[in-house]
Design a protein around this motif. Structure first.
Motif, short mmCIF file in Angstrom:
data_model
loop_
_atom_site.label_atom_id
_atom_site.label_comp_id
_atom_site.label_asym_id
_atom_site.label_seq_id
_atom_site.Cartn_x
_atom_site.Cartn_y
_atom_site.Cartn_z
N THR A 1 1.37 6.86 -0.64
CA THR A 1 0.81 5.57 -1.06
C THR A 1 1.25 5.19 -2.47
O THR A 1 1.58 6.03 -3.30
N ASN A 2 1.20 3.89 -2.71
CA ASN A 2 1.70 3.28 -3.94
C ASN A 2 0.86 3.70 -5.14
O ASN A 2 -0.37 3.77 -5.08
N GLY B 1 -2.57 1.92 -4.00
CA GLY B 1 -2.03 1.90 -2.65
C GLY B 1 -2.95 2.57 -1.65
O GLY B 1 -3.12 2.10 -0.53
N ALA B 2 -3.56 3.68 -2.06
CA ALA B 2 -4.47 4.40 -1.16
C ALA B 2 -5.67 3.53 -0.80
O ALA B 2 -6.06 3.44 0.37
N ALA B 3 -6.28 2.89 -1.80
CA ALA B 3 -7.46 2.06 -1.53
C ALA B 3 -7.10 0.84 -0.70
O ALA B 3 -7.83 0.46 0.22
N ALA C 1 0.81 -1.22 0.00
CA ALA C 1 0.00 0.00 0.00
C ALA C 1 0.84 1.27 0.00
O ALA C 1 0.43 2.29 -0.55
N TYR C 2 2.01 1.23 0.63
CA TYR C 2 2.84 2.42 0.78
C TYR C 2 4.12 2.28 -0.03
O TYR C 2 4.73 1.20 -0.09
N VAL D 1 -5.82 12.49 12.97
CA VAL D 1 -6.26 11.34 12.19
C VAL D 1 -5.27 11.07 11.05
O VAL D 1 -4.96 11.97 10.27
N PRO D 2 -4.77 9.84 10.92
CA PRO D 2 -3.80 9.52 9.86
C PRO D 2 -4.45 9.44 8.47
O PRO D 2 -5.36 8.65 8.24
N VAL D 3 -3.96 10.27 7.55
CA VAL D 3 -4.42 10.30 6.17
C VAL D 3 -3.20 10.42 5.25
O VAL D 3 -2.57 11.48 5.22
N PRO D 4 -2.84 9.37 4.52
CA PRO D 4 -1.68 9.45 3.62
C PRO D 4 -2.03 10.15 2.31
O PRO D 4 -3.20 10.34 1.97
#
Length: 500
Positions: free
Chosen positions: A123-124, A158-160, A43-44, A75-78
């Protein structure tokens, strides 16, 4: 209390405000999950633990200072790795840029920071975000956590995958031909492509108007809240939309009146067939809409084969715009090189004609949509594809054709600039997610989200970790969680049915 990653983004934000969990505890929880789970998921591309913990400590100090905190504090949000974050590795999914570090933030990165979110990493994404799968040379393939032999889709794969596997509360994505909705469907999450002009591309732009940034989340309400954060215009935006008077989150509490909803499941791409399980899911979703009191109307496919042919030269020019040192062109993937070669052969007049033809196709679609409150189609024509099934390094033209057959429903909404959302409403007999797509008129994300929230309420599949047995259509099914298998290797190959 549930494990932190099982809470929705909004529930996490509320728990932080109430002092039930600290930003540092929440961030540490996610970083530990990323370290443990992501080697098999992909994902990352870059994880930023020091930066994330520093931001979490800043969030704790802000809470102690009192006053009204930002809406998503702690809140973690990449951020997808097509978007730069100053001081963080910025690969654009390409091995050519594996060591590049961004020098400035995109406007949306500033908005996420101002909202209090914590950046856990990038993210990837595939090379330059071009394919509908997330497979490249700078990192491992991104896989759907429902079946590690299958891809997460692209280009926001990656995000999804991160959101679906509980490695992010929600995530930023971008969509130029389906790149938010495709992976949302493959990974069983909500993916919203906003209207053209809703989210600022500042300080850069896309002259074609195809690409737009948007949210990927577990629930419609989370997607709406993240869109509220992202939809702040910047001076000089080429297609600006004003901030709406009613927030998108408030729209989710709005009960839609009886709506007239168009539907079609026949693609405009010649020779493409839709998988029987996708068609069955589409019929079940139509029945859900009718059960809610809406009128569902069969409408002929508004685009004829060939209407969107101009998309390919425009997409090729976009591929060619990324500057790459001439001595490193050979390091690009075959698909990228093939698209760039086509784009470099498109002259100025040809490009202007292609943009005009693409705009004409968009107008055709917009006219067909205008008499209706929404449109229902499948998100994808097929179930999530196995890793490597679409990619063909030996024949990039066949690769591109396979992607088009996989994703025939998504790109027209980019061409027209209309909003569209993929919802995780249905599942295959084997437990794979099947996204259903709702689209609407330009600028009408609010009513679209209200309908999406209403649908989500009668078919709730909001478990953050992929369940061993997904929700049954029309109601909440038994949710038997299975822990991450101890024997899963970094590749994940051969582990069909492993769940997180």
């Amino acid at each position: 209390m549930s494990a932190p990653h099982e809470l929705t983004m909004l529930e996490q934000a509320a728990a932080v405000r109430r002092g039930e969990i600290s930003p540092v505890e929440l961030t540490t929880h996610y970083l530990e999950r990323i370290e443990r789970i992501d080697p098999a998921l992909g994902a990352y591309l870059t994880v930023t633990p020091e930066r994330a913990l520093a931001a979490a400590r800043d969030a704790e100090r802000l809470l102690l200072a009192g006053g009204e905190p930002p809406p998503l504090l702690g809140v973690p949000v990449p951020v997808k790795d097509l978007t730069p974050v100053a001081g963080v590795r910025f690969t654009s999914g390409s091995a050519v840029f594996a060591d590049r570090v961004a020098q400035q933030d995109a406007h949306l990165v500033t908005l996420l920071r101002d909202a209090g979110t914590v950046l856990t990493g990038k993210t990837n994404t595939p090379e330059f975000g071009l394919p509908a799968y997330t497979e490249g040379r700078v990192g491992p393939p991104a896989r759907t956590p429902y079946d590690l032999t299958r891809g997460a889709g692209g280009s926001s794969g990656g995000a999804a995958a991160a959101v679906a596997a509980g490695l992010a509360a929600a995530a930023h994505g971008s969509d130029g031909g389906g790149s938010i909705r495709i992976p949302a469907s493959c990974c069983g999450v909500v993916g919203l492509k906003p209207s053209r002009g809703r989210v600022s591309p500042a300080p850069w732009g896309d002259v074609s108007g195809l690409a737009v940034n948007g949210p990927i989340a577990r629930t419609v309400r989370d997607a709406a809240a993240l869109l509220d954060v992202l939809s702040v215009p910047a001076p000089g935006d080429p297609f600006p939309l004003p901030v709406p008077e009613r927030t998108f989150l408030r729209w989710c509490d709005h009960e839609p009146r009886r709506l007239r909803i168009a539907r079609w499941a026949r693609p405009d791409v010649a020779g493409v067939t839709v998988h029987p399980e996708v068609l069955a899911a589409y019929e079940r979703t139509s029945a859900l809409l009718e059960g809610l009191g809406h009128e569902v109307v069969d409408v002929p496919q508004p685009l004829a084969p060939g209407d969107r042919d101009a998309f390919t030269p425009v997409w090729s020019v976009l591929a060619a715009l990324t500057p790459v040192p001439s001595d490193r062109e050979g390091e690009l993937l075959p698909l990228t090189r093939w698209l760039r070669a086509q784009g470099q052969g498109v002259g100025g007049l040809d490009y202007a004609r292609a943009l005009g033809a693409m705009q004409a196709a968009g107008r055709t679609l917009a006219r067909a949509v205008h008499p209706y409150d929404a449109v229902l189609t499948p998100t994808l024509a097929q179930l999530p594809a196995r890793v490597g099934a679409l990619r063909d390094d030996a024949d990039p033209e066949a690769d591109f054709a396979a992607q088009l057959a996989f994703t025939p429903f998504t790109a027209p909404w980019n061409i027209a600039g209309l909003p569209a959302v993929s919802l995780p409403l249905q599942w295959s007999a084997g437990g794979l997610p099947i996204g259903m797509m709702l689209a609407g008129r330009h600028g009408a994300e609010g009513p679209l989200l209200a309908l999406a929230a209403q649908l989500e309420a009668v078919a709730p599949c909001r478990d953050h970790s992929p369940p061993a047995r997904p929700c049954a259509p029309g109601g909440l099914g038994a949710q038997t969680r299975v822990s991450w298998g101890a024997g899963v290797g970094a590749s994940g190959a051969g582990h069909s049915g492993q769940h997180i």
